[in-house]
Design an enzyme around this catalytic site. Structure first.
Site: not given
Length: 209
Positions: A124-125
């Site tokens: 996600p990052y």
């Protein structure tokens, strides 16, 4: 030329601000609260309170370029990743463009171009970084994207590599990233470029020439 440092209270941000101050390179540290100001005040570094999740346009006043080295951190949830690493980075780039800054310097990540190749918990990052970088490339503000590998707390060697084949590993110290940032900030001719940064055996001048 004053540089706004977004994420100044982070590990890379603090080291960069201190290096810039020692080098006589003017910076303004953007911090989230007055409680973070003491560290910067003690070192004679100008600071401004502004929140990436709120209003922060005023922080850009009097600045010619901006460095984005903010991050939601490894202990926060996807909500903070979306609001800081994605939406915060995009908003900051848009404000920098609207205010006519000369450059926007993004500290991204080496795996950002291929989020699915990152460890699952980092995807996600990395996806947020991927989207923020893509937005910056399409914007009309001159920019530089630095893509460090896995960050460590080793002392600065000031020696770099630009690929894993060259480096033999995927890591770089935060201290080395701070030194690379200082060189880029001080070299106004570097525009619309992207650089992978790893610990290695070459100078930063060789990497970005």
């Amino acid at each position: 030329m004053t540089t706004l440092v977004i994420g100044a209270n982070g590990q890379i941000g603090k080291q960069f601000c201190e290096l810039a101050q020692q080098a006589g390179t003017p910076v303004k540290a953007m911090i989230r609260s007055e409680g973070q100001a003491a560290w910067f005040n003690e070192r004679g570094i100008e600071s401004v309170v502004a929140d990436l999740e709120g209003e922060f346009e005023h922080a850009f006043e009097g600045c010619d370029q901006a460095v984005f080295t903010a991050g939601s951190g490894p202990h926060t949830g996807p909500d903070k990743t979306l609001m800081i690493d994605l939406f915060g980075a995009i908003r900051a780039a848009d404000v920098a463009s609207q205010k006519g800054l000369s450059r926007y310097i993004m500290v991204s990540a080496m795996r950002a171009e291929n989020p699915l190749e990152a460890p699952e918990k980092l995807r996600p990052y990395m996806a947020a970084k991927f989207a923020a970088d893509a937005h910056l490339r399409r914007s009309d503000i001159p920019h530089v994207i630095l893509k460090p590998g896995r960050l460590t707390d080793e002392i600065a060697s000031r020696q770099f590599a630009s690929s894993m084949d060259e480096a033999g590993d995927n890591q770089i110290s935060r201290a080395n990233v701070a030194h690379a940032l200082l060189h880029v900030v001080q070299t106004s001719s570097i525009i619309n470029q992207e650089y992978t940064l790893l610990d290695g055996k070459r100078s930063i001048e060789e990497i970005v020439q």
